[in-house]
Design a protein around this motif. Structure first.
Motif, PDB file in Angstrom:
ATOM      1  N   ALA A 289      -5.680   4.041   2.060  1.00 32.14           N
ATOM      2  CA  ALA A 289      -5.995   3.095   3.145  1.00 32.14           C
ATOM      3  C   ALA A 289      -6.768   3.766   4.271  1.00 32.14           C
ATOM      4  O   ALA A 289      -6.466   3.566   5.448  1.00 32.14           O
TER       5      ALA A 289
ATOM      6  N   GLY B  92      -1.784   9.039   9.063  1.00 40.80           N
ATOM      7  CA  GLY B  92      -0.984   8.325  10.059  1.00 40.80           C
ATOM      8  C   GLY B  92       0.178   9.200  10.491  1.00 40.80           C
ATOM      9  O   GLY B  92       0.081  10.433  10.478  1.00 40.80           O
TER      10      GLY B  92
ATOM     11  N   LEU C 196     -12.626  12.476   8.458  1.00 41.82           N
ATOM     12  CA  LEU C 196     -13.195  12.426   7.107  1.00 41.82           C
ATOM     13  C   LEU C 196     -14.723  12.332   7.150  1.00 41.82           C
ATOM     14  O   LEU C 196     -15.421  12.843   6.266  1.00 41.82           O
ATOM     15  N   ARG C 197     -15.236  11.695   8.194  1.00 45.16           N
ATOM     16  CA  ARG C 197     -16.692  11.505   8.268  1.00 45.16           C
ATOM     17  C   ARG C 197     -17.421  12.817   8.558  1.00 45.16           C
ATOM     18  O   ARG C 197     -18.609  12.926   8.329  1.00 45.16           O
TER      19      ARG C 197
ATOM     20  N   LEU D 198       1.392   4.403  -2.663  1.00 42.59           N
ATOM     21  CA  LEU D 198       1.381   5.834  -2.313  1.00 42.59           C
ATOM     22  C   LEU D 198       2.613   6.531  -2.903  1.00 42.59           C
ATOM     23  O   LEU D 198       2.523   7.586  -3.505  1.00 42.59           O
TER      24      LEU D 198
ATOM     25  N   ASP E 172      -6.781  10.622  14.554  1.00 34.42           N
ATOM     26  CA  ASP E 172      -6.202  10.036  15.754  1.00 34.42           C
ATOM     27  C   ASP E 172      -5.301  11.056  16.453  1.00 34.42           C
ATOM     28  O   ASP E 172      -4.279  11.461  15.904  1.00 34.42           O
TER      29      ASP E 172
ATOM     30  N   ALA F  81      -8.706  16.104  12.189  1.00 37.72           N
ATOM     31  CA  ALA F  81     -10.085  16.180  11.699  1.00 37.72           C
ATOM     32  C   ALA F  81     -10.496  14.792  11.223  1.00 37.72           C
ATOM     33  O   ALA F  81      -9.659  13.917  11.011  1.00 37.72           O
TER      34      ALA F  81
ATOM     35  N   ASN G  65       0.833  -1.205   0.000  1.00 34.25           N
ATOM     36  CA  ASN G  65       0.000   0.000   0.000  1.00 34.25           C
ATOM     37  C   ASN G  65       0.868   1.255   0.000  1.00 34.25           C
ATOM     38  O   ASN G  65       0.636   2.205  -0.744  1.00 34.25           O
TER      39      ASN G  65
ATOM     40  N   PHE H  78     -12.309   2.689   6.572  1.00 34.04           N
ATOM     41  CA  PHE H  78     -12.726   2.952   7.953  1.00 34.04           C
ATOM     42  C   PHE H  78     -14.046   3.721   8.002  1.00 34.04           C
ATOM     43  O   PHE H  78     -14.517   4.092   9.064  1.00 34.04           O
TER      44      PHE H  78
ATOM     45  N   ASP I  38      -3.311  15.082   2.461  1.00 31.47           N
ATOM     46  CA  ASP I  38      -3.194  13.662   2.789  1.00 31.47           C
ATOM     47  C   ASP I  38      -4.138  13.356   3.952  1.00 31.47           C
ATOM     48  O   ASP I  38      -3.827  13.663   5.109  1.00 31.47           O
TER      49      ASP I  38
END
Ligand SMILES: C[S@@+](CC[C@H](N)C(=O)[O-])C[C@H]1O[C@@H](n2cnc3c(N)ncnc32)[C@H](O)[C@@H]1O
Length: 268
Positions: free
Chosen positions: A159, A81, A131-132, A60, A107, A129, A56, A163, A77
């Protein structure tokens, strides 16, 4: 244990964190024993995990390199992570030294590590922030400034869309992002899929019952639908190693074993 310089004060060093576990799989050094312990448990269930995650990450790298070569210098991005091992700003700046990157993650631990790592880099920033909550994400000053610069922006959802559950409607969320992008902007997306590995479904369920983050596996067709309003570049949406490999032989005999598909599209 002594707190390393990239670890913010107040970080719980006894609790595993998904972003640091991921860093361990990639071969990075931003993880603790508690993260490695968690990684070893997951590995017992699914030994191919590090290979999948590296595949993965290699996608990227190829996608960011491709876009930088096409002249893209702005990157958003989302679900980044910890930007340690082969981070977007490093890859892009190897070709476009002026590249700017806004990293977004939900996170707080990943965000805190990222802020310390990128301290003093005027051309990258880190936003916490989700994404949802895409309206909130797109309204953040770092994001609106990046979009207002008048340059095409590459949005990376690498990736992360798996989620987002079906109820939370990832296509709709991506549509909101797409509508904010000027022509020439791009979407880079990779997504978990068990279509090529139906034999893994049971182990996968066991594995994700161990983690607090549920994952929605999707089909090739569902993932392709996420590119609505973008023109896919060749070779379209394919298994991770099949997307513009550096050498034909790096695809391997079983690209479906990497349990993920990926693509890049431009906003016309
Ligand atoms: C598997 S890692 C991927 C990291 C990087 N994009 C890559 O592919 O190498 C997924 C990251 O997405 C973040 N994430 C998960 N759901 C998210 C959401 N709804 N909004 C923002 N970030 C999210 C996680 O915290 C984690 O850091």
């Amino acid at each position: 244990m002594r707190r390393p310089s990239w670890v913010p004060e107040g970080t719980d060093l006894d609790k595993p964190n998904a972003a640091r576990v991921y860093d361990y799989y990639l071969g990075g050094s931003h993880n603790f024993e508690v993260d490695r312990e968690m990684a070893r448990k997951a590995l017992a269930l699914w030994p191919e995990l590090p290979q999948i995650m590296r595949s993965n990450r290699a996608f990227l790298r190829r996608a960011v390199t491709f876009l930088a070569e096409q002249g893209v210098t702005r990157f958003l991005d989302i679900g980044s992570g910890i930007p340690t091992f082969g981070a977007v700003h490093e890859i892009a700046r190897a070709i476009r030294p002026e590249a700017k990157v806004v990293y977004v993650d939900r996170d707080p631990v990943a965000v805190a590590h990222s802020r310390l790592l990128l301290e003093g880099d005027p051309a990258s920033s880190v936003v916490q922030a989700d994404l949802r909550d895409v309206d909130d994400l797109m309204a953040r000053p770092e994001v609106t400034e990046l979009l207002a610069e008048g340059e095409p922006v590459a949005v990376l959802l690498v990736a992360v869309a798996h989620f987002v559950s079906d109820d939370e409607d990832p296509c709709k969320l991506i549509g909101v992002i797409r509508d904010a992008l000027r022509p020439g902007s791009a979407l880079v997306l990779s997504h978990a899929s068990l279509e090529g590995r139906p034999d893994q479904a049971e182990d996968h369920q066991k594995l994700y019952r161990m983690t607090p983050t549920p994952l929605t596996m999707r089909t090739h067709e569902q993932i392709t639908a996420m590119f609505a309003g973008f023109d896919l570049v060749e070779p379209g949406v394919v298994y991770l190693p099949q997307w513009r490999p550096d050498q034909p032989e790096s695809v391997g005999e079983h690209p479906e074993r990497m349990t993920g598909v990926a693509g890049v599209g431009f906003r016309p």
